[in-house]
Design a protein around this motif. Structure first.
Motif, short mmCIF file in Angstrom:
data_model
loop_
_atom_site.label_atom_id
_atom_site.label_comp_id
_atom_site.label_asym_id
_atom_site.label_seq_id
_atom_site.Cartn_x
_atom_site.Cartn_y
_atom_site.Cartn_z
N ALA A 291 1.08 -1.23 -0.02
CA ALA A 291 -0.15 -0.06 0.29
C ALA A 291 0.82 1.05 -0.13
O ALA A 291 0.10 1.97 -0.05
CB ALA A 291 -1.13 -0.06 1.02
N GLY A 292 1.98 0.90 -0.07
CA GLY A 292 2.76 2.04 0.03
C GLY A 292 3.84 2.02 0.75
O GLY A 292 4.18 2.77 1.38
N VAL A 293 5.09 0.78 0.45
CA VAL A 293 6.41 1.13 1.16
C VAL A 293 7.56 2.32 0.82
O VAL A 293 7.74 1.53 -0.19
CB VAL A 293 6.78 -0.28 0.65
N SER A 294 8.31 2.83 1.67
CA SER A 294 9.45 3.09 1.02
C SER A 294 10.52 2.21 2.44
O SER A 294 10.20 2.79 3.84
CB SER A 294 9.13 4.65 1.37
N VAL A 295 12.10 1.93 1.97
CA VAL A 295 12.80 1.68 2.92
C VAL A 295 14.46 2.33 2.06
O VAL A 295 14.13 2.03 0.98
CB VAL A 295 12.27 0.33 3.47
N ASP A 296 14.41 2.08 2.58
CA ASP A 296 16.49 2.10 2.12
C ASP A 296 17.08 0.74 2.52
O ASP A 296 17.32 0.66 3.83
CB ASP A 296 17.49 2.91 2.41
N ILE A 297 18.00 -0.02 1.76
CA ILE A 297 18.37 -1.21 2.67
C ILE A 297 20.50 -1.09 2.00
O ILE A 297 20.36 -1.28 0.96
CB ILE A 297 18.35 -2.50 2.04
N ASP A 298 21.42 -0.82 3.08
CA ASP A 298 22.39 -1.11 2.18
C ASP A 298 23.14 -2.20 1.68
O ASP A 298 22.50 -3.10 2.68
CB ASP A 298 23.23 -0.09 3.79
N ALA A 299 23.85 -2.17 1.72
CA ALA A 299 25.00 -2.99 0.88
C ALA A 299 25.66 -4.23 2.00
O ALA A 299 25.94 -3.15 3.15
CB ALA A 299 26.00 -3.06 -0.49
N GLY A 300 25.11 -4.84 2.27
CA GLY A 300 26.05 -6.08 2.87
C GLY A 300 24.88 -5.77 4.38
O GLY A 300 25.98 -5.69 6.19
N GLU A 301 24.15 -5.03 4.96
CA GLU A 301 22.42 -5.23 5.51
C GLU A 301 22.45 -7.23 5.46
O GLU A 301 22.67 -7.58 4.91
CB GLU A 301 21.52 -4.66 5.19
N CYS A 302 21.88 -7.47 6.89
CA CYS A 302 21.10 -8.73 6.95
C CYS A 302 19.77 -8.15 7.40
O CYS A 302 19.92 -7.77 8.98
CB CYS A 302 22.04 -9.80 8.18
N VAL A 303 18.89 -8.24 7.19
CA VAL A 303 17.60 -7.55 7.16
C VAL A 303 16.65 -9.04 7.39
O VAL A 303 16.09 -9.86 6.38
CB VAL A 303 17.18 -6.72 6.48
N SER A 304 15.67 -8.84 8.29
CA SER A 304 14.11 -10.06 8.51
C SER A 304 13.06 -9.28 8.24
O SER A 304 13.10 -7.81 8.90
CB SER A 304 13.98 -10.39 9.65
N ILE A 305 11.93 -9.04 7.86
CA ILE A 305 10.37 -9.22 7.29
C ILE A 305 9.92 -9.99 7.68
O ILE A 305 9.74 -11.02 7.30
CB ILE A 305 10.96 -9.15 5.79
N GLN B 256 17.97 -13.86 14.37
CA GLN B 256 19.19 -13.87 14.08
C GLN B 256 20.09 -12.24 12.74
O GLN B 256 21.01 -12.82 12.40
CB GLN B 256 19.23 -15.32 13.68
N THR B 257 18.82 -11.54 12.80
CA THR B 257 19.28 -10.82 11.58
C THR B 257 19.81 -8.84 12.28
O THR B 257 19.40 -9.15 13.41
CB THR B 257 18.61 -10.26 10.83
N LEU B 258 20.01 -8.24 11.89
CA LEU B 258 20.30 -6.97 12.56
C LEU B 258 19.53 -5.85 12.14
O LEU B 258 19.64 -4.80 13.38
CB LEU B 258 21.88 -6.70 11.77
N ARG B 259 18.30 -6.14 11.47
CA ARG B 259 17.79 -5.19 11.53
C ARG B 259 16.00 -6.03 10.95
O ARG B 259 15.80 -7.01 10.23
CB ARG B 259 17.56 -3.91 10.33
N LEU B 260 15.07 -4.86 11.49
CA LEU B 260 13.38 -6.25 11.78
C LEU B 260 13.26 -5.02 10.93
O LEU B 260 12.53 -4.03 11.75
CB LEU B 260 13.11 -7.01 12.93
N ILE B 261 11.71 -4.95 10.43
CA ILE B 261 11.06 -4.96 9.64
C ILE B 261 9.79 -5.48 9.71
O ILE B 261 9.72 -7.10 9.25
CB ILE B 261 11.44 -4.60 7.62
N HIS B 262 9.18 -4.96 10.47
CA HIS B 262 7.55 -5.52 9.92
C HIS B 262 6.39 -4.77 9.69
O HIS B 262 6.04 -3.98 9.43
CB HIS B 262 7.10 -5.75 11.93
#
Ligand code: ADP
Ligand code: MG
Length: 253
Positions: free
Chosen positions: A24-38, A206-212
């Protein structure tokens, strides 16, 4: 510039007379080398988002830059090329060709990319997931964990900048799932950007950033601190994120 830059990304599906707003309208930046969970409830738009990030689908609106390139306006042909060279996608159900050997499954992206020495490169990728000795076996002769390792080898055979995994441990028991996560850790340590969808908080921890996500939108996006990690593993998913007053999750990031 971030490796992934998403601005107001939307994806709607038409179901008869009804419009489903999957994203419905998602904005996000993810840098090279990140480890992210959704994370997020079933139907919250996680897979829709991953398919857009993986160039397997196109947004209805909004922009997506990958490595500075505006992929949301690429042609199908350009998208196929980006998908093959810059993205590795891992599915919950492995999506291997069942009657083809592991090494030939892994070689598929190389053949699309018209590479040479496909066998050697595919074997090297199998080696990275600890399955070189199973190269001549077909997926139907393998366990679920082995199949997922073959699928990861296929995803990384072209050394992509980013590996996207949609519920990669969803069809595996906890122990086998842990072995798969270990492979993602190693990939992350070697510099690959990892984005993984999971509904298990112990996996997200176990990841370094959480997106919900909720209803096609991101409602939580924060770095996972050691304290938060502990809380995620101990407590139940959504309760932990929404949290009572004073929970680390209700503090601004
Ligand atoms: P999640 O992966 O979080 O479970 P999805 O991204 O699969 O969520 O789905 C988000 C919403 O979009 C749901 O309401 C789902 O029913 C709908 N949806 C997903 N794919 C399609 C499709 N191909 N056609 C119609 N509706 C879809
Ligand atoms: Mg899904």
């Amino acid at each position: 510039m971030a490796l992934i830059q998403v601005k107001n990304l939307k994806r709607t599906y038409r179901m008869g007379d009804e419009i489903v707003r999957a994203l419905a309208g998602v904005s996000v930046d993810i840098d090279a080398g990140e480890c992210v969970s959704i994370t997020g409830a079933s139907g919250s738009g996680k897979s829709t988002f991953m398919h857009l990030l993986g160039c397997l689908d196109r947004p209805s609106d909004g922009t997506y830059h990958l490595g500075g390139q505006l992929v949301s306006s690429c042609t199908d042909r350009q998208l196929a090329k980006i998908r093959n060279s810059q993205i590795g996608f891992v599915f919950q159900t492995f999506n291997l060709i069942n009657r083809t050997t592991a090494v030939d499954n892994v070689a598929v992206p190389l053949i699309y990319g018209r590479e040479r020495k496909t066998h050697d490169k595919a074997m090297a990728a199998l080696e990275r997931v600890g399955l070189a000795h199973r190269g001549k076996h077909t997926p139907s002769e393998m366990s679920g964990g082995e199949r997922q390792r073959v699928a990861i080898a296929r995803a990384i055979v072209n050394n992509p900048a980013v590996v996207l995994a949609d519920e990669p441990t969803g069809n595996l028991d906890t122990r086998t799932g842990a072995q798969i996560l270990e492979i993602f850790h190693r990939l992350h340590q070697s510099g690959t950007t990892i984005i993984l969808v999971t509904h298990e908080m112990a996996v997200a921890a176990q990841t370094l950033r959480l997106i919900h996500m909720t209803d096609g939108l991101i409602d939580v996006d924060k770095a996972i601190t050691p304290r938060m990690r502990k809380e995620l593993v101990q407590s139940d998913a959504l309760a932990a994120i929404r949290g009572p007053e004073g929970s680390v999750f209700s503090q601004a990031s």
